[in-house]
Design a protein around this motif. Structure first.
Motif, PDB file in Angstrom:
ATOM      1  N   TYR B 312     -40.745 -66.498  65.175  1.00  0.00           N
ATOM      2  CA  TYR B 312     -41.399 -67.658  64.566  1.00  0.00           C
ATOM      3  C   TYR B 312     -40.466 -68.499  63.700  1.00  0.00           C
ATOM      4  O   TYR B 312     -40.827 -69.599  63.316  1.00  0.00           O
ATOM      5  CB  TYR B 312     -42.566 -67.207  63.687  1.00  0.00           C
ATOM      6  N   GLY B 313     -39.289 -67.971  63.367  1.00  0.00           N
ATOM      7  CA  GLY B 313     -38.468 -68.690  62.400  1.00  0.00           C
ATOM      8  C   GLY B 313     -37.312 -69.443  63.004  1.00  0.00           C
ATOM      9  O   GLY B 313     -36.596 -70.146  62.295  1.00  0.00           O
ATOM     10  N   ALA B 314     -37.107 -69.320  64.319  1.00  0.00           N
ATOM     11  CA  ALA B 314     -35.909 -69.912  64.902  1.00  0.00           C
ATOM     12  C   ALA B 314     -36.093 -71.394  65.200  1.00  0.00           C
ATOM     13  O   ALA B 314     -35.154 -72.171  65.126  1.00  0.00           O
ATOM     14  CB  ALA B 314     -35.528 -69.160  66.171  1.00  0.00           C
ATOM     15  N   GLY B 315     -37.321 -71.787  65.575  1.00  0.00           N
ATOM     16  CA  GLY B 315     -37.541 -73.186  65.955  1.00  0.00           C
ATOM     17  C   GLY B 315     -37.855 -74.057  64.760  1.00  0.00           C
ATOM     18  O   GLY B 315     -37.714 -73.662  63.628  1.00  0.00           O
ATOM     19  N   ARG B 316     -38.260 -75.270  65.031  1.00  0.00           N
ATOM     20  CA  ARG B 316     -38.688 -76.195  63.986  1.00  0.00           C
ATOM     21  C   ARG B 316     -39.961 -76.870  64.437  1.00  0.00           C
ATOM     22  O   ARG B 316     -40.056 -77.280  65.584  1.00  0.00           O
ATOM     23  CB  ARG B 316     -37.625 -77.243  63.720  1.00  0.00           C
ATOM     24  N   PRO B 317     -40.995 -76.995  63.593  1.00  0.00           N
ATOM     25  CA  PRO B 317     -41.012 -76.446  62.249  1.00  0.00           C
ATOM     26  C   PRO B 317     -41.035 -74.934  62.302  1.00  0.00           C
ATOM     27  O   PRO B 317     -41.707 -74.359  63.146  1.00  0.00           O
ATOM     28  CB  PRO B 317     -42.305 -77.015  61.646  1.00  0.00           C
ATOM     29  N   ALA B 318     -40.338 -74.341  61.331  1.00  0.00           N
ATOM     30  CA  ALA B 318     -40.169 -72.896  61.372  1.00  0.00           C
ATOM     31  C   ALA B 318     -41.162 -72.218  60.447  1.00  0.00           C
ATOM     32  O   ALA B 318     -41.626 -72.805  59.476  1.00  0.00           O
ATOM     33  CB  ALA B 318     -38.751 -72.542  60.924  1.00  0.00           C
ATOM     34  N   LEU B 319     -41.528 -71.002  60.794  1.00  0.00           N
ATOM     35  CA  LEU B 319     -42.189 -70.130  59.825  1.00  0.00           C
ATOM     36  C   LEU B 319     -41.201 -69.012  59.544  1.00  0.00           C
ATOM     37  O   LEU B 319     -41.066 -68.079  60.341  1.00  0.00           O
ATOM     38  CB  LEU B 319     -43.497 -69.576  60.365  1.00  0.00           C
ATOM     39  N   TRP B 320     -40.473 -69.171  58.471  1.00  0.00           N
ATOM     40  CA  TRP B 320     -39.400 -68.234  58.150  1.00  0.00           C
ATOM     41  C   TRP B 320     -39.950 -67.161  57.223  1.00  0.00           C
ATOM     42  O   TRP B 320     -40.526 -67.464  56.181  1.00  0.00           O
ATOM     43  CB  TRP B 320     -38.260 -68.983  57.475  1.00  0.00           C
ATOM     44  N   SER B 321     -39.813 -65.918  57.627  1.00  0.00           N
ATOM     45  CA  SER B 321     -40.303 -64.806  56.820  1.00  0.00           C
ATOM     46  C   SER B 321     -39.219 -64.419  55.826  1.00  0.00           C
ATOM     47  O   SER B 321     -38.129 -64.016  56.204  1.00  0.00           O
ATOM     48  CB  SER B 321     -40.646 -63.623  57.722  1.00  0.00           C
ATOM     49  N   ILE B 322     -39.516 -64.584  54.544  1.00  0.00           N
ATOM     50  CA  ILE B 322     -38.527 -64.311  53.503  1.00  0.00           C
ATOM     51  C   ILE B 322     -38.357 -62.818  53.318  1.00  0.00           C
ATOM     52  O   ILE B 322     -37.250 -62.309  53.233  1.00  0.00           O
ATOM     53  CB  ILE B 322     -38.987 -64.920  52.170  1.00  0.00           C
ATOM     54  N   SER B 323     -39.477 -62.132  53.236  1.00  0.00           N
ATOM     55  CA  SER B 323     -39.393 -60.694  52.979  1.00  0.00           C
ATOM     56  C   SER B 323     -40.600 -60.015  53.597  1.00  0.00           C
ATOM     57  O   SER B 323     -41.612 -60.665  53.878  1.00  0.00           O
ATOM     58  CB  SER B 323     -39.352 -60.420  51.476  1.00  0.00           C
ATOM     59  N   LEU B 324     -40.474 -58.720  53.781  1.00  0.00           N
ATOM     60  CA  LEU B 324     -41.594 -57.925  54.289  1.00  0.00           C
ATOM     61  C   LEU B 324     -41.471 -56.542  53.659  1.00  0.00           C
ATOM     62  O   LEU B 324     -40.434 -55.894  53.770  1.00  0.00           O
ATOM     63  CB  LEU B 324     -41.527 -57.822  55.812  1.00  0.00           C
ATOM     64  N   ALA B 325     -42.508 -56.155  52.963  1.00  0.00           N
ATOM     65  CA  ALA B 325     -42.443 -54.861  52.276  1.00  0.00           C
ATOM     66  C   ALA B 325     -43.841 -54.285  52.171  1.00  0.00           C
ATOM     67  O   ALA B 325     -44.836 -55.012  52.182  1.00  0.00           O
ATOM     68  CB  ALA B 325     -41.849 -55.025  50.886  1.00  0.00           C
ATOM     69  N   ALA B 326     -43.870 -52.964  52.094  1.00  0.00           N
ATOM     70  CA  ALA B 326     -45.147 -52.292  51.861  1.00  0.00           C
ATOM     71  C   ALA B 326     -45.335 -52.144  50.361  1.00  0.00           C
ATOM     72  O   ALA B 326     -44.387 -51.860  49.628  1.00  0.00           O
ATOM     73  CB  ALA B 326     -45.163 -50.936  52.533  1.00  0.00           C
ATOM     74  N   GLU B 327     -46.549 -52.379  49.941  1.00  0.00           N
ATOM     75  CA  GLU B 327     -46.866 -52.277  48.517  1.00  0.00           C
ATOM     76  C   GLU B 327     -46.641 -50.831  48.074  1.00  0.00           C
ATOM     77  O   GLU B 327     -47.118 -49.906  48.725  1.00  0.00           O
ATOM     78  CB  GLU B 327     -48.328 -52.669  48.318  1.00  0.00           C
ATOM     79  N   PRO B 328     -45.875 -50.593  46.983  1.00  0.00           N
ATOM     80  CA  PRO B 328     -45.675 -49.204  46.556  1.00  0.00           C
ATOM     81  C   PRO B 328     -46.994 -48.561  46.137  1.00  0.00           C
ATOM     82  O   PRO B 328     -47.804 -49.195  45.458  1.00  0.00           O
ATOM     83  CB  PRO B 328     -44.709 -49.314  45.373  1.00  0.00           C
ATOM     84  N   LEU B 329     -47.181 -47.349  46.573  1.00  0.00           N
ATOM     85  CA  LEU B 329     -48.429 -46.656  46.279  1.00  0.00           C
ATOM     86  C   LEU B 329     -48.303 -45.945  44.941  1.00  0.00           C
ATOM     87  O   LEU B 329     -47.268 -45.371  44.624  1.00  0.00           O
ATOM     88  CB  LEU B 329     -48.719 -45.635  47.368  1.00  0.00           C
ATOM     89  N   SER B 330     -49.372 -45.993  44.176  1.00  0.00           N
ATOM     90  CA  SER B 330     -49.376 -45.228  42.938  1.00  0.00           C
ATOM     91  C   SER B 330     -49.609 -43.769  43.294  1.00  0.00           C
ATOM     92  O   SER B 330     -50.432 -43.467  44.148  1.00  0.00           O
ATOM     93  CB  SER B 330     -50.503 -45.728  42.041  1.00  0.00           C
ATOM     94  N   PRO B 331     -48.881 -42.861  42.657  1.00  0.00           N
ATOM     95  CA  PRO B 331     -49.083 -41.450  42.978  1.00  0.00           C
ATOM     96  C   PRO B 331     -50.514 -41.036  42.665  1.00  0.00           C
ATOM     97  O   PRO B 331     -51.096 -41.509  41.680  1.00  0.00           O
ATOM     98  CB  PRO B 331     -48.093 -40.735  42.056  1.00  0.00           C
ATOM     99  N   PRO B 332     -51.092 -40.178  43.469  1.00  0.00           N
ATOM    100  CA  PRO B 332     -52.462 -39.728  43.189  1.00  0.00           C
ATOM    101  C   PRO B 332     -52.511 -38.907  41.912  1.00  0.00           C
ATOM    102  O   PRO B 332     -51.496 -38.331  41.490  1.00  0.00           O
ATOM    103  CB  PRO B 332     -52.822 -38.891  44.419  1.00  0.00           C
TER     104      PRO B 332
END
Lengths: 1175, 414
Positions: B312-332
């Protein structure tokens, strides 16, 4: 927690194994090789923590089929629990399996309960600390010295899921990568440098702005200078242009000045038009001609006035002529009015007759109000429509209720006839009464029959009781054989008493008193037995008598009831049973009539209700008819109008209304026409009287004819008079025009003289001559002016050069022009240079404005700062994690580890008989040290395998004790862990384990060695043999004698390695075989193995090569000759075997067996290492 | 007297000197866009001023920092002001933090249609239409950390529509009492409006979001004044790059295919809301299950990010993904009660969270040469939010490292 029972349904070689009566302390199980000890250990692990992939691959499905899994019964702080885990159902194939935790009450518990039982100890911890097998022991043995030290160190610092040391090492490495604590390069430091570089670059680029501003200022100044120079050049050009123009017009300028001087001499001469004199002469001549023609027209006017006076005229008619003409214009209209009036009169009469006829046709009385009256309006008639509908619906309802009442009556009559027909043969007229009577009769008859049966039964019972009473009465006297027996016993007892008491001690010896006691007992027993037997018979007899009395009362009561029933029942009819059957049939027949009777009652109710509804409907219909008649009267209509007629009336009302409306309209129109005719007639009569015309009778049109005649005569006279008056008017107009013309020409002449200030025509002629001269001079001056202007145009005007021309001669002008041209050239040169400089500035400014470097530098700076932010945040997390873990580590090192090591030292000292007294670790490193009796500190590297295993066992025991102190008290399972201990140390170990268990811990020890087993038995431990597994049961009994350790060296050139310090007999590797580099898939394994041995110069000697291909995992079990049950088929040949793992064929295993009781093992590292030694 | 209706455009915070930031990398094909985005958005504002044929343009601060932009910024502004002059549209400009009146180079003459408000005290001027006053403007330029003193802006007489032009935070209680119809404010990048009766105080925000936190549409404000003297505001979107923060939910049953489908659907929705605009998106995966475990512990997050960028980010207009991360889980909570190293550590973290005064001494991990420099200043944990966030992440990291298979990624229990 304690294990009380183990039940294996199917796991590895075990099927249907049940181990009961497990001691709370030490339990020792002996089983030869392949007995299933390790399988049992693995089962306990599986029951607690599930079927791990490794265990599943090795032990499931069970070798002998059946239900996979089993149960372990444990007792914990909360009571007894059964942990059952099977590999079946939906959970089949999962590590969890089907787990069930059942408490002592049979209730299922959740997994949290299991976790509580196990003290939240997971599989890894349990397998490393609590359920330790030979594999774990030998794994340690196979590690390199450093690895072993590390492993043991980790074991003492934290037996958690993950090694604290590893975690800290990993954190430190990550942290160092981000920001090194030393001199090595790191990401954050590099990013800081990059940021500083970019910041400096950005600052440098700020200079561009200053340069741009400076340039813009310089360009501004330059443009100002250019503007000034351009102005100067323009001024010079202008001056030069003026001089050029002045030179060009110099001659004409002076001619014009001469003409101007002459004009000044002539002074102020009025400018006469060129035709002024001719215009003056024309005015005089035209005035004279107009006066002449005025006089002749005045004579003719007088003559015409006389002629008009001679004509006669009726003035009254003249005054009334417009009114007469207006009336005559309406003559046709009047005739139309008269004919319309007549036609309307006839139409009104016709409509009146037709309307009366319609009323009669609708049945309205002649004196009834007209249907089109307000009361009979559409709304009024529509208001009656609901009533008509109600009447119609009410009449419909009345008819429906009539029909319903008729139908209900018919239904009732039909059902009544059926009921009457059914009851015709019976005395009762009512079905319910008949059923009730029939039911009573049946009940009485049943009771009567039952009484007969009961009397018979009581009679039988009475006979039985009397019989029994007789028997018990007889038994009150005991049978003779009983009496004799009891009597004999009594006599013997008395004799014995007497003998014991009376006979001398010398005769009976020391047992005389015993004889007396036995005699007393026998006599007493006989007497008591007689008494009891007699009392029992008496009690039974009395009971029979009581039952008999009760039965007699019941019989009397039954008979009395039977007599009463006989009195109530009708006589005759045969036996009771026949009568009962007849009565039951009759009752059944009557009960069948009950639904019919119910239907009749329903039909009666329905008929009654239908009649009531009929009466109600008729009553409502009559009430509505009365309301209808009242409504008709209120609506002004005749009472006898039927509701059906309302529709016709409604329909006719619109038509009659239209007819009435039309009649009214015609009547009004007729009246209007008549009124108009009357008004017009009055006006005609009035005019006739006023003009004194002869009176006229008859219709209005005749009177109009008289008026028209009078008007025609008057019109003829009037026309003649008008013609004459028209001539008079034209003459008067002509006179006025002529008079104006004479006056106009006189004014023009006077104005012409006045314009030029002339006192008379002569004076005007003199002025005309002077004016002609002035005009000529002006024309000459203007012509020269235009030529000068043309010559100067377009840039110069006369005023610019006036002074120059007045002051200079032509030669002076030419000199000045030369001078100015030189100055102009100089200025233009300067201007060109300034423009070039400004152009360069513009170019540079454009280049600077297009410079994107500041933005790009800032973008890169932003990227670096973001990277820096992310890495700093990560570094902080790593650093704080490191800080906290160091704190935890210090806690463990300062509190937990020393405690564990202290305890381990005690166990090690006992295991080694005091040879090694202490195990410890320095605070600054993850290494273990051992102190010997002499106080020498030794690293682990110098310890023999056996000693290391003792140390390992000591640490495990210390850890178990540490866990117990923390409330986690789990059974300890040790599988063949003493295998490498010599006899002395094995004895020490057994004693230690016994004492360890005696401290309140449950301990399971599995061993394959009889001497170990006997050792434990000698220590009074709960030691027993394992039952034979199915595999063992099938396999031939091994000849243990052949396993007598008689070492025979069978390999060539054994290489003996001296142990460094420990004086123990250990198994050392004697041969190393380089692994094959390449083995084809289809190559025979046996051949390969032989080649390997041959290539390494290995002589099998007494060994036979038995090659067995088996599936090998990445974690092949270390072999000591009793691991693979499948090898038992070769049991005749080998006593033990060596194994060669072929790493390039990862699923193939070659095993080399031998006969002579040598112990062999192999280790799966490169190079393949065969170890042979004595057991 | 009835107020003649008129319209004007209010804009602020162009920050021509600041390219997009807050990203750890800029793809080569979007690099030019990252630099030019503020100029394109500003160009769009001036285009709209001309196309909407408004009466005037009000600029309320932080338009550009002349040194930061280099020569490009002043040149751009002079060109645009010149365009407005050609169309007879005046500009009323109050300076802000980065563009106080004194910073504009003396050698660059602003066109005479541009009126810059002084900094000391509010100037008053009247905007004329056909020689008659149409609106009264009272404005003052601001400075660093400036607060708008509403009482300095005096109301006018005669019922003429009045506009206050200022930069900085305004006293929420004081401004409605000044009787000024419209407060044209600047200095806040997020668009916002306060209303009190018919009076409005409005921040149009920056026309171009600069960092991942500045999500959504940005632009200038078209203010329409009706015959009753009531002002209505309308956003004129001018941004050419738009930031988004998107969260996707997964659970134990979510597969990689499901996640890809969620990405595709969300991206299609985003592109539909802003056709023709380049989008920059930060993805966060919420929830639990094996997929989250893989995202946190394997290279799945990197693979996904690369896949999204390629797709999705190579063309124009682009949707460039800046970052991708999983939300840190709080320990049970049960981890905190365990008698393990992890339990001890989590209890220590909790204790430090409760005792904010105990410093987190990270200096011991710094090299001596860093202790007195900017690196030490940057990495020290001094402010409470950083401390809180760090400790929270320490707890999550510890649970991941020490919790083993029982944390985060195991198959759900039967």
């Amino acid at each position: 927690m304690r294990i009380t029972r183990i039940q294996i349904d199917g796991f590895g070689t075990w099927s249907g194994l049940a181990l009961d009566e497990l001691a709370e302390g030490l339990n020792v199980f002996y089983g030869p090789n392949e007995a299933g000890k390790t399988t049992l250990l693995q089962f306990v692990r599986s029951a607690f923590h599930g079927f791990s992939p490794e265990r599943r691959a090795r032990y499931l499905p069970p070798v002998h089929g059946g239900r996979a899994g089993g149960a372990v019964e444990v007792i914990g702080p909360d009571g007894l629990f059964t942990i059952s885990r099977h590999d079946e159902g939906a959970a089949a194939g999962t590590s969890e399996g089907r787990l069930a935790l059942i408490d002592s009450a049979g209730a299922a518990c959740d997994r949290q309960s299991l976790a509580r039982l196990l003290g939240s100890v997971d599989d890894a911890v349990y397998s490393n600390v609590f359920a330790v097998g030979l594999r774990e022991i030998q794994e340690l043995g196979t590690l390199s010295d450093t690895e072993a030290a590390d492993f043991l160190y980790k074991l003492t610092t934290g037996l958690d899921r993950v090694s604290l040391v590893d975690v800290m090492r990993e954190l430190a490495a990550s942290r160092e990568r981000l920001l090194a604590s030393g001199e090595s390069p790191s990401q954050i430091a590099q990013l800081f440098e990059e940021r500083e570089r970019l910041t400096a670059q950005s600052r440098e680029l700020h200079a561009l702005s200053r340069r741009y501003a400076l340039l813009a200022g310089q360009r501004k100044e330059s443009r100002l200078a250019i503007a000034t120079a351009e102005k100067e050049a323009d001024a010079l050009e202008h001056s030069a242009r003026l001089i050029e123009a002045a030179s060009a017009v110099h001659a004409r300028w002076h001619e014009r000045r001469a003409a101007q001087r002459e004009l000044a001499t002539l002074g102020d001469v009025p400018r006469l038009a060129h035709d002024a004199i001719e215009r003056l002469d024309l005015a005089v001549a035209r005035r004279r001609k107009a006066r002449r023609r005025l006089r002749s027209s005045r004579v003719r006017l007088v003559a015409l006035k006389k002629q008009i006076a001679q004509l006669g005229a009726n003035d009254v008619v003249w005054r009334q002529a417009p009114r007469i003409e207006a009336l005559l214009e309406q003559e046709a209209w009047i005739a139309t009015l008269e004919s319309q009036s007549r036609a309307l009169e006839a139409e009104v009469a016709t409509l009146s007759e037709k309307l009366a006829g319609e009323h009669l046709a609708l049945g309205l009385q002649p004196d009834s109000p007209a249907l089109t009256d307000a009361r009979h309006s559409r709304q009024a008639l529509r208001g009656l429509q609901p009533l008509v509908r109600e009447l119609r619906e009410s009449r419909q309802r009345a008819r429906q209720t009539d029909e319903q009442a008729g139908q209900a009556s018919q239904t009732l009559a039909k059902i009544s006839r059926d009921v009457d027909a059914a009851l015709a043969s019976r005395p009762q007229r009512d079905v319910l009464a008949a059923v009730e009577n029939g039911g009573n009769l049946v009940a009485q008859l049943r009771r009567r029959v039952h009484l007969d049966q009961r009397l018979d039964e009581m009679k039988d019972r009475e006979a039985e009781l009397r019989n029994g009473a007789r028997q018990w009465l007889d038994r009150q006297l005991l049978p003779s054989w009983v009496l004799i027996g009891l009597g004999a016993l009594f006599v013997v007892g008395v004799v014995a008493i007497l003998s014991g008491l009376l006979l001398p001690r010398t005769f009976l010896g020391p047992t005389g008193w015993v004889l007396a006691v036995l005699g007393a007992a026998g006599a007493g027993a006989a007497a008591a037995a007689k008494l009891l037997l007699e009392r029992s018979a008496t009690r039974h007899y009395e009971a029979c008598q009581q039952q008999l009395a009760s039965l007699t009362n019941q019989t009397d009561e039954a008979r009395r009831e039977r007599d009463e029933l006989d009195a109530r029942l009708p006589k005759g009819g045969g036996p009771l049973v026949t009568r009962l059957q007849t009565a039951e049939k009759e009752l059944a027949a009557l009960e069948e009539l009950l639904p019919l009777n119910a239907r009749r009652e329903t039909a009666e109710n329905e008929a009654k209700a239908a009649d009531e509804r009929r009466l109600q409907a008729h009553h409502e219909y009559h009430k509505l008819k009365k309301r209808w008649r009242q409504s008709l009267v209120v609506a002004g209509l005749a009472e006898n109008i039927a509701p059906k007629q309302l529709g016709k009336l409604t329909a006719a009302r619109k038509r009659l209304a239209a007819m009435q409306s039309r009649l009214t309209d015609k009547q009004q129109e007729f009246n209007a026409r008549r009124q108009e005719l009357r008004v017009l007639g009055q006006r005609v009569d009035q005019i006739l009287v006023e003009i004194c015309a002869p009176p006229a009778e008859g219709p209005l049109s005749d009177k109009l004819r008289v008026l028209r005649e009078q008007l025609r005569q008057h019109t003829l006279l009037g026309k003649q008079r008008e013609d004459l008056l028209d001539v008079v008017r034209r003459l008067r107009l002509r006179q006025a025009k002529l008079s104006r013309t004479a006056r106009r020409w006189r004014r023009r002449g006077s104005r012409l003289l006045a314009n030029y200030g002339a006192s008379g025509p002569e004076h005007l002629r003199r002025l005309a001559l002077q004016s002609a001269r002035v005009e000529l001079l002006v024309k000459q001056r203007d012509s020269l002016g235009q030529e000068i202007a043309s010559a100067l145009a377009p840039h110069v005007v006369e005023d610019d050069v006036r002074e120059m021309l007045d002051a200079n001669v032509k030669s002076q002008l030419e000199d000045r022009w030369e001078k100015l041209a030189g100055e102009l050239q100089t200025v233009r040169e300067k201007l060109r240079a300034a423009h070039e400089q400004t152009g360069r500035m513009d170019q540079e400014l454009t280049t600077l404005a297009a410079d994107r470097r500041p933005g790009e530098a800032l973008l890169q700076l932003g990227i670096v700062e973001q990277q820096l932010r992310e890495r700093i945040a990560r570094w902080r997390v790593l650093a704080v994690s490191g800080l906290l873990l160091e704190r935890i580590r210090r806690l463990y090192e300062s509190e937990r580890q020393p405690e564990t090591l202290r305890e381990a030292s005690l166990y090690l000292a006992r295991l080694t008989d005091g040879h090694y007294s202490r195990v410890w670790t320095p605070l600054d490193g993850n290494v273990l040290r051992v102190d010997d009796r002499q106080g020498n500190t030794l690293p682990l590297e110098v310890l023999s395998r056996g000693t290391r295993e003792q140390l390992f066992l000591s640490l495990r025991l210390a850890l178990v004790a540490a866990y117990a102190r923390r409330g986690i008290d789990l059974p300890l399972v040790l599988d063949d862990v003493l295998v490498n201990f010599d006899a002395h140390r094995a004895r020490l170990a057994a004693a230690l384990l016994r004492d360890f268990a005696a401290e309140g811990r449950q301990l399971f020890v599995f061993t394959c060695h009889e001497h170990v087993f006997r050792l434990f038995k000698s220590l009074k431990a709960n030691a027993r043999e394992l039952p034979p597994s199915a595999l063992q049961a099938e396999a031939p009994e091994p000849e243990r004698k052949r396993r007598t350790p008689k070492p025979t060296v069978v390999v060539a050139e054994p290489r003996v390695v001296e142990p460094p310090v420990v004086e123990e007999r250990i198994v050392e590797p004697v041969l190393k075989i380089e692994p094959p580099t390449e083995i084809d898939e289809d190559e025979d394994v046996e051949t390969v193995a032989q080649e390997i041995l041959a290539a390494n110069g290995t002589d099998l000697g007494g060994m036979s090569l038995v090659v067995h291909e088996a599936e090998a995992t990445t974690e092949l079990p270390p072999t000591n000759g009793h691991h693979d049950p499948k090898l038992d088929q070769y049991d005749d040949e080998p006593d033990g075997y060596a194994e060669i793992f072929l790493p390039h064929r990862s699923r193939t295993l070659a095993r080399i067996g031998r006969r002579d009781g040598l112990f062999a093992s192999s280790i799966w590292h490169d190079p393949v290492e065969l170890e042979f030694g004595d057991e | 007297m009835a107020q003649p209706p008129f319209r004007f455009v209010h804009a602020s915070d162009f920050h021509l000197e600041r390219p997009l930031y807050g990203v750890a990398e800029a793809p080569s094909h979007l690099r030019e866009l990252f630099v030019d985005a503020p100029y394109r958005a500003a160009q769009c504002v001036f285009d709209l001023v001309v196309s909407e044929q408004v009466e005037f343009l009000v600029l309320s601060g932080d338009i550009l920092h002349c040194d930061g932009t280099g020569p490009r910024g002043p040149a751009f502004l002079l060109e645009q002001f010149g365009r407005l002059k050609d169309h007879g549209i005046p500009v009323y400009w109050a300076g802000g933090h980065v563009d106080p009146p004194g910073l504009w180079p003396d050698t660059l003459d602003l066109p005479d249609n541009v009126r810059v408000f002084a900094r000391e005290r509010p100037d008053e001027l009247f905007h004329l239409r056909d020689g008659a006053p149409l609106a009264r403007l009272v404005g003052a330029s601001g400075g660093p950390r400036c607060r708008v003193r509403a009482t300095d802006f005096l109301p006018g007489a005669g019922g003429l529509f009045s506009i206050a032009v200022a930069y900085g935070l305004i006293d929420e209680r004081a401004w409605p009492e000044q009787g000024i119809d419209y407060w044209a404010l600047g200095g806040i990048h997020r668009r916002g409006t306060s209303q009190s009766g018919t009076y409005l105080a409005h921040y149009p925000g920056t026309p171009q979001g600069r960092q991942p936190e500045e999500t959504g549409a940005h632009g200038a404000t078209l203010v329409q004044v009706d015959i009753d003297g009531r002002a209505r505001t309308k956003l004129l979107a001018c941004d050419c790059v738009r930031w988004h923060r998107e969260h996707l939910e997964v659970d134990a049953t979510t597969s990689r295919t499901d996640l890809d489908r969620q990405f595709a659907e969300r991206i299609a929705a985003l592109q539909a809301t802003a056709p023709g605009i380049d989008l920059l998106c930060s993805w966060t995966i919420d929830g639990s299950g094996p997929l989250v475990h893989q995202l946190r512990h394997s290279h799945l997050a990197t693979e996904l990010l690369a896949s999204l960028r390629n797709q999705y980010g190579a063309g124009r207009p682009a949707l460039w993904s800046i970052s991708l991360a999983a939300e840190p889980l709080s320990p049970p909570s049960e981890f905190f009660t365990q008698d393990t190293i992890l339990g001890d550590l989590l209890r220590e973290v909790r204790r430090l969270e409760d005792t904010a005064e105990e410093p987190l001494d990270v200096d011991r991990y710094l090299h001596e040469r860093h202790l007195a420099g900017s690196i030490a200043t940057a990495v020290r944990i001094l402010d409470p939010p950083t401390r809180e966030r760090t400790l929270r992440e320490v707890a999550a990291l510890s649970a991941e490292l020490l919790g083993g298979d029982s944390w985060g990624g195991e198959e759900p229990l039967a």
